[in-house]
Design a protein around this motif. Structure first.
Motif, PDB file in Angstrom:
ATOM      1  N   UNK A 306      -0.446   3.024  10.579  1.00  0.00           N
ATOM      2  CA  UNK A 306       0.094   1.741  11.291  1.00  0.00           C
ATOM      3  C   UNK A 306       0.207   0.844  10.086  1.00  0.00           C
ATOM      4  N   UNK A 307       1.175   0.120  10.360  1.00  0.00           N
ATOM      5  CA  UNK A 307       1.499  -1.176   9.167  1.00  0.00           C
ATOM      6  C   UNK A 307       0.510  -2.106   9.120  1.00  0.00           C
ATOM      7  N   UNK A 308      -0.181  -1.881   7.972  1.00  0.00           N
ATOM      8  CA  UNK A 308      -1.310  -2.742   7.529  1.00  0.00           C
ATOM      9  C   UNK A 308      -0.997  -4.184   7.093  1.00  0.00           C
ATOM     10  N   UNK A 309      -0.078  -4.059   6.015  1.00  0.00           N
ATOM     11  CA  UNK A 309       0.396  -5.372   5.607  1.00  0.00           C
ATOM     12  C   UNK A 309       1.718  -5.380   5.174  1.00  0.00           C
ATOM     13  N   UNK A 310       2.382  -6.510   4.783  1.00  0.00           N
ATOM     14  CA  UNK A 310       3.666  -6.636   4.493  1.00  0.00           C
ATOM     15  C   UNK A 310       3.829  -7.728   3.495  1.00  0.00           C
ATOM     16  N   UNK A 311       4.898  -7.552   2.533  1.00  0.00           N
ATOM     17  CA  UNK A 311       5.101  -8.332   1.329  1.00  0.00           C
ATOM     18  C   UNK A 311       6.491  -8.354   1.209  1.00  0.00           C
ATOM     19  N   UNK A 312       7.225  -9.441   1.401  1.00  0.00           N
ATOM     20  CA  UNK A 312       8.706  -9.420   1.032  1.00  0.00           C
ATOM     21  C   UNK A 312       9.084  -9.022  -0.479  1.00  0.00           C
ATOM     22  N   UNK A 313       8.002  -9.596  -1.517  1.00  0.00           N
ATOM     23  CA  UNK A 313       8.340  -9.034  -2.681  1.00  0.00           C
ATOM     24  C   UNK A 313       6.792  -8.865  -3.312  1.00  0.00           C
ATOM     25  N   UNK A 314       6.688  -7.722  -3.897  1.00  0.00           N
ATOM     26  CA  UNK A 314       5.633  -7.341  -4.609  1.00  0.00           C
ATOM     27  C   UNK A 314       5.778  -6.473  -5.708  1.00  0.00           C
ATOM     28  N   UNK A 315       4.751  -6.720  -6.596  1.00  0.00           N
ATOM     29  CA  UNK A 315       4.922  -5.681  -7.970  1.00  0.00           C
ATOM     30  C   UNK A 315       3.661  -4.979  -7.974  1.00  0.00           C
ATOM     31  N   UNK A 316       4.039  -3.397  -8.172  1.00  0.00           N
ATOM     32  CA  UNK A 316       2.819  -2.589  -8.093  1.00  0.00           C
ATOM     33  C   UNK A 316       1.894  -2.594  -9.283  1.00  0.00           C
ATOM     34  N   UNK A 317       0.495  -2.712  -8.984  1.00  0.00           N
ATOM     35  CA  UNK A 317      -0.425  -3.070  -9.826  1.00  0.00           C
ATOM     36  C   UNK A 317      -0.726  -1.729 -10.638  1.00  0.00           C
ATOM     37  N   UNK A 318      -0.226  -0.575 -10.342  1.00  0.00           N
ATOM     38  CA  UNK A 318      -0.513   0.426 -10.943  1.00  0.00           C
ATOM     39  C   UNK A 318       0.754   0.851 -11.899  1.00  0.00           C
ATOM     40  N   UNK A 319       1.938   0.892 -11.420  1.00  0.00           N
ATOM     41  CA  UNK A 319       3.232   1.189 -12.204  1.00  0.00           C
ATOM     42  C   UNK A 319       3.942  -0.183 -12.723  1.00  0.00           C
ATOM     43  N   UNK A 320       3.655  -1.280 -12.372  1.00  0.00           N
ATOM     44  CA  UNK A 320       4.192  -2.439 -12.548  1.00  0.00           C
ATOM     45  C   UNK A 320       5.726  -2.431 -12.380  1.00  0.00           C
ATOM     46  N   UNK A 321       6.067  -2.006 -11.166  1.00  0.00           N
ATOM     47  CA  UNK A 321       7.624  -1.787 -10.807  1.00  0.00           C
ATOM     48  C   UNK A 321       7.882  -2.793  -9.405  1.00  0.00           C
ATOM     49  N   UNK A 322       8.809  -3.206  -9.375  1.00  0.00           N
ATOM     50  CA  UNK A 322       8.943  -4.112  -8.053  1.00  0.00           C
ATOM     51  C   UNK A 322       9.139  -3.377  -6.904  1.00  0.00           C
TER      52      UNK A 322
END
Length: 379
Positions: A306-322
């Motif tokens: 299921x869709x758990x959460x949504x972010x219109x813009x977020x940066x990966x905290x593991x790979x630091x990519x948008x």
């Protein structure tokens, strides 16, 4: 003195010497249908072409005889009148008996398409006695003059009955033509650049494909030709690389072709086999987009989520990519836009997420989806 009733005699025009009667009122059969069809061609309507020599046929024939300066009132057809009528109703020969080659193959193919019984043997490109008989049968069934020869009138009718709507016009350009070129290349028929331009040469390659595949030889990409080309270059349920390489979006699938878990509710149906994500709303597929998945060791998890959460813009905290328009469905794995996917395509892979390369599509999906919507990832 009262006279009794007398019989009335209908006077008939004398038949010229050396011109025997070949048909008369009351006759039935194919010869009469041929007479009726030829009268129709020369503008003398005799009613329905039903193979019955009735008063309507006699009237139409009589009109033709008078207009041609021939004797007779139409109650009989003489050999002389028949020959004149045949000459007046003839059209130019398109394919002659004894011919061989691609044109005859085209004829055989078209006869088979109209009715399987018209041509049941191999498509060999040889115009023998049997072909002539099948042409004659076609002419009889179509109420055409029965010559057994492929004249222009017969050919036009045959082409008309076997034509299908145009799938890719010769004036087309861009992605659709690129897809055509890519698929022809896969069959060894296109060696030039993938230009997206429909040239004369491309039309000749389409014609060559039609000949190889025993299709009507129009040189035009009609629906029958396009369906055959796609069928021999694509396996359903797999990635359609030629459509992707042409820069086109995937075809919207039918509901029945989707995984059973995707057929109810609001679902992001993600298929690793076809490399697509289809957005389904209460049993109706509404959009489909190319998708990329995780590489070895970072595979995108399969199952129902299921869709758990949504972010219109977020940066990966593991790979630091948008990760624009992220819709998380399993831990750190999400559906999101990927500029890397848009730039290098399937030459790369994700770190487990479902990458989407079409910015407009994933944006629309983000705003259409809701927390709790179902996500199905399968292969």
């Amino acid at each position: 003195m009262t006279q009794g009733p007398t019989s009335t005699t209908v006077a008939t025009a004398p038949v010229p010497l050396g011109s025997p009667v070949v048909l008369r009122v009351g006759a039935t059969g194919w010869s009469v249908k041929d007479l009726q069809s030829r009268l129709l061609v020369v503008g003398r309507t005799s009613g329905t072409i039903d193979g019955v020599y009735d008063s309507g046929v006699a009237a139409a024939l009589g009109s033709f005889l008078r207009g041609s300066g021939l004797p007779g009132d139409g109650t009989t057809l003489t050999a002389q009148a028949r020959e004149v009528l045949r000459a007046r109703s003839a059209s130019a020969t398109v394919i002659t008996a004894g011919s061989t080659g691609d044109r005859v193959k085209d004829l055989q193919v078209r006869l088979r398409i109209v009715k399987a019984a018209y041509w049941t043997t191999s498509i060999d490109g040889s115009y023998g006695w049997t072909v002539g008989q099948r042409v004659l049968t076609f002419q009889r069934d179509q109420s055409l003059p029965q010559s057994g020869v492929v004249d222009q009138r017969t050919w036009n009718r045959l082409v008309g009955l076997t034509a299908t709507p145009i799938a890719i016009a010769s004036t087309a350009s861009g992605g659709t033509v690129k897809e055509l070129q890519l698929r022809l290349r896969a069959k060894g028929l296109w060696t030039s650049s993938i230009s997206g331009t429909y040239s004369w040469t491309l039309g000749q390659k389409v014609l060559a494909f039609q000949r190889v595949q025993n299709l009507p030889q129009s040189g035009v990409v009609d629906r029958r030709t396009w369906s055959r080309l796609v069928a021999v270059t694509y396996t359903p349920g797999t990635f359609d690389r030629y459509r992707y390489e042409a820069g086109l979006r995937p075809h919207l699938p039918t509901l029945a072709s989707l995984d059973y878990r995707c057929r109810t509710g609001r679902v992001m149906c993600i298929d690793k086999g076809t490399r697509t994500l289809t957005w389904v709303v209460y049993g109706k597929p509404t959009s489909v987009m190319w998708a990329r998945f995780g590489g070895p060791g970072l595979e995108t998890r399969e199952g129902t989520f299921k869709v758990l959460r949504k972010y219109e813009y977020v940066v990966s905290n593991l790979y630091f990519t948008p990760m624009p328009f992220s819709m998380f469905f399993s831990g750190g794995q999400a559906v999101h836009y990927s500029s890397n996917f848009a730039r290098i395509g399937y030459a790369g892979a994700s770190h487990g997420c479902v990458n989407i390369a079409d910015y407009a599509q994933v944006k629309a999906l983000y705003f259409a989806s809701r927390i709790g919507d179902k996500v199905v990832v399968h292969r």
